[in-house]
Design a protein around this motif. Structure first.
Motif, PDB file in Angstrom:
ATOM      1  N   GLU A   9       0.831  -1.205   0.000  1.00  0.00           N
ATOM      2  CA  GLU A   9       0.000   0.000   0.000  1.00  0.00           C
ATOM      3  C   GLU A   9       0.870   1.262   0.000  1.00  0.00           C
ATOM      4  O   GLU A   9       0.607   2.217  -0.725  1.00  0.00           O
ATOM      5  CB  GLU A   9      -0.933  -0.001   1.209  1.00  0.00           C
ATOM      6  N   PHE A  10       1.915   1.244   0.834  1.00  0.00           N
ATOM      7  CA  PHE A  10       2.843   2.378   0.869  1.00  0.00           C
ATOM      8  C   PHE A  10       3.494   2.563  -0.498  1.00  0.00           C
ATOM      9  O   PHE A  10       3.553   3.681  -1.028  1.00  0.00           O
ATOM     10  CB  PHE A  10       3.916   2.161   1.940  1.00  0.00           C
ATOM     11  N   LEU A  11       3.986   1.478  -1.084  1.00  0.00           N
ATOM     12  CA  LEU A  11       4.647   1.571  -2.380  1.00  0.00           C
ATOM     13  C   LEU A  11       3.677   2.014  -3.474  1.00  0.00           C
ATOM     14  O   LEU A  11       4.056   2.769  -4.372  1.00  0.00           O
ATOM     15  CB  LEU A  11       5.302   0.234  -2.734  1.00  0.00           C
ATOM     16  N   GLU A  12       2.444   1.586  -3.393  1.00  0.00           N
ATOM     17  CA  GLU A  12       1.428   2.021  -4.358  1.00  0.00           C
ATOM     18  C   GLU A  12       1.207   3.530  -4.243  1.00  0.00           C
ATOM     19  O   GLU A  12       1.022   4.216  -5.244  1.00  0.00           O
ATOM     20  CB  GLU A  12       0.122   1.261  -4.127  1.00  0.00           C
ATOM     21  N   GLY A  13       1.252   4.051  -3.026  1.00  0.00           N
ATOM     22  CA  GLY A  13       1.090   5.487  -2.807  1.00  0.00           C
ATOM     23  C   GLY A  13       2.195   6.310  -3.437  1.00  0.00           C
ATOM     24  O   GLY A  13       1.997   7.487  -3.768  1.00  0.00           O
ATOM     25  N   THR A  14       3.359   5.708  -3.622  1.00  0.00           N
ATOM     26  CA  THR A  14       4.449   6.450  -4.258  1.00  0.00           C
ATOM     27  C   THR A  14       4.142   6.754  -5.719  1.00  0.00           C
ATOM     28  O   THR A  14       4.650   7.724  -6.261  1.00  0.00           O
ATOM     29  CB  THR A  14       5.802   5.713  -4.145  1.00  0.00           C
ATOM     30  N   LYS A  15       3.281   5.934  -6.352  1.00  0.00           N
ATOM     31  CA  LYS A  15       2.917   6.207  -7.755  1.00  0.00           C
ATOM     32  C   LYS A  15       2.136   7.515  -7.866  1.00  0.00           C
ATOM     33  O   LYS A  15       2.353   8.303  -8.786  1.00  0.00           O
ATOM     34  CB  LYS A  15       2.114   5.050  -8.328  1.00  0.00           C
ATOM     35  N   GLU A  16       1.236   7.752  -6.925  1.00  0.00           N
ATOM     36  CA  GLU A  16       0.486   9.009  -6.911  1.00  0.00           C
ATOM     37  C   GLU A  16       1.436  10.183  -6.697  1.00  0.00           C
ATOM     38  O   GLU A  16       1.333  11.222  -7.359  1.00  0.00           O
ATOM     39  CB  GLU A  16      -0.577   8.974  -5.817  1.00  0.00           C
ATOM     40  N   LEU A  17       2.358  10.012  -5.766  1.00  0.00           N
ATOM     41  CA  LEU A  17       3.344  11.054  -5.501  1.00  0.00           C
ATOM     42  C   LEU A  17       4.197  11.303  -6.752  1.00  0.00           C
ATOM     43  O   LEU A  17       4.489  12.449  -7.095  1.00  0.00           O
ATOM     44  CB  LEU A  17       4.219  10.671  -4.311  1.00  0.00           C
ATOM     45  N   ALA A  18       4.587  10.238  -7.438  1.00  0.00           N
ATOM     46  CA  ALA A  18       5.408  10.382  -8.651  1.00  0.00           C
ATOM     47  C   ALA A  18       4.679  11.199  -9.712  1.00  0.00           C
ATOM     48  O   ALA A  18       5.287  12.051 -10.372  1.00  0.00           O
ATOM     49  CB  ALA A  18       5.785   9.012  -9.198  1.00  0.00           C
ATOM     50  N   ARG A  19       3.383  10.950  -9.879  1.00  0.00           N
ATOM     51  CA  ARG A  19       2.616  11.722 -10.864  1.00  0.00           C
ATOM     52  C   ARG A  19       2.601  13.205 -10.493  1.00  0.00           C
ATOM     53  O   ARG A  19       2.703  14.078 -11.356  1.00  0.00           O
ATOM     54  CB  ARG A  19       1.207  11.155 -10.990  1.00  0.00           C
ATOM     55  N   SER A  20       2.482  13.489  -9.207  1.00  0.00           N
ATOM     56  CA  SER A  20       2.502  14.871  -8.744  1.00  0.00           C
ATOM     57  C   SER A  20       3.865  15.515  -9.006  1.00  0.00           C
ATOM     58  O   SER A  20       3.946  16.639  -9.517  1.00  0.00           O
ATOM     59  CB  SER A  20       2.165  14.913  -7.254  1.00  0.00           C
ATOM     60  N   ILE A  21       4.912  14.800  -8.670  1.00  0.00           N
ATOM     61  CA  ILE A  21       6.272  15.321  -8.839  1.00  0.00           C
ATOM     62  C   ILE A  21       6.576  15.570 -10.312  1.00  0.00           C
ATOM     63  O   ILE A  21       7.214  16.562 -10.663  1.00  0.00           O
ATOM     64  CB  ILE A  21       7.295  14.363  -8.205  1.00  0.00           C
ATOM     65  N   ALA A  22       6.092  14.695 -11.187  1.00  0.00           N
ATOM     66  CA  ALA A  22       6.355  14.838 -12.623  1.00  0.00           C
ATOM     67  C   ALA A  22       5.818  16.153 -13.179  1.00  0.00           C
ATOM     68  O   ALA A  22       6.335  16.661 -14.180  1.00  0.00           O
ATOM     69  CB  ALA A  22       5.752  13.659 -13.383  1.00  0.00           C
ATOM     70  N   GLY A  23       4.816  16.715 -12.534  1.00  0.00           N
ATOM     71  CA  GLY A  23       4.245  17.970 -12.996  1.00  0.00           C
ATOM     72  C   GLY A  23       4.851  19.215 -12.382  1.00  0.00           C
ATOM     73  O   GLY A  23       4.450  20.328 -12.714  1.00  0.00           O
ATOM     74  N   GLU A  24       5.803  19.056 -11.495  1.00  0.00           N
ATOM     75  CA  GLU A  24       6.415  20.209 -10.836  1.00  0.00           C
ATOM     76  C   GLU A  24       7.338  20.972 -11.791  1.00  0.00           C
ATOM     77  O   GLU A  24       8.122  20.356 -12.521  1.00  0.00           O
ATOM     78  CB  GLU A  24       7.220  19.767  -9.611  1.00  0.00           C
ATOM     79  N   PRO A  25       7.276  22.294 -11.776  1.00  0.00           N
ATOM     80  CA  PRO A  25       8.131  23.087 -12.660  1.00  0.00           C
ATOM     81  C   PRO A  25       9.609  22.898 -12.332  1.00  0.00           C
ATOM     82  O   PRO A  25       9.999  22.837 -11.168  1.00  0.00           O
ATOM     83  CB  PRO A  25       7.716  24.540 -12.377  1.00  0.00           C
ATOM     84  N   GLY A  26      10.408  22.775 -13.383  1.00  0.00           N
ATOM     85  CA  GLY A  26      11.859  22.739 -13.216  1.00  0.00           C
ATOM     86  C   GLY A  26      12.457  21.367 -13.014  1.00  0.00           C
ATOM     87  O   GLY A  26      13.677  21.211 -13.092  1.00  0.00           O
ATOM     88  N   ILE A  27      11.647  20.338 -12.745  1.00  0.00           N
ATOM     89  CA  ILE A  27      12.198  18.993 -12.576  1.00  0.00           C
ATOM     90  C   ILE A  27      12.321  18.353 -13.958  1.00  0.00           C
ATOM     91  O   ILE A  27      11.331  18.173 -14.656  1.00  0.00           O
ATOM     92  CB  ILE A  27      11.326  18.118 -11.654  1.00  0.00           C
TER      93      ILE A  27
END
Length: 104
Positions: free
Chosen positions: A20-38
């Motif tokens: 469950e924790f590892l699955e939650g990282t996928k949601e976080l990854a999608r959020s991070i992918a949209g951050e400016p400058g990364i």
């Protein structure tokens, strides 16, 4: 030296590392992918432990600083402790020789 910056971050998680924790990282990854400058992020985990790492490539120091402030607060709010946090300049010429995935 490049204007791009590397942010290398190593962390520990106080709770169990579950599916469950590892699955939650996928949601976080999608959020991070949209951050400016990364430009990119590599996720790492030390198998059998609660130790994680991330290495990012940012377009600029300003982008890195803005994201870093927000992200460190976010990590703390979900029980992740930062063990090390380093910002590096890139040695472009020798990195290119070893096929580093740097962006133009």
């Amino acid at each position: 030296m490049s204007t791009q910056k590397i942010w290398d971050l190593h962390m520990t998680y106080d709770g169990p590392v579950t599916e469950e924790f590892l699955e939650g990282t996928k949601e976080l990854a999608r959020s991070i992918a949209g951050e400016p400058g990364i430009l990119w992020k590599i996720w790492t985990i030390e198998e059998g432990t609660s130790r994680f790492g991330s290495t990012y490539l940012f377009r600029s120091r300003e982008d890195l600083d803005t994201y870093r402030e927000m992200h460190l607060k976010r990590l703390a709010s979900i029980g992740i402790t930062v063990a090390s946090d380093h910002i590096f300049d890139i040695m472009e010429e020798v990195s290119a020789i070893t096929r580093a995935p740097l962006s133009a």
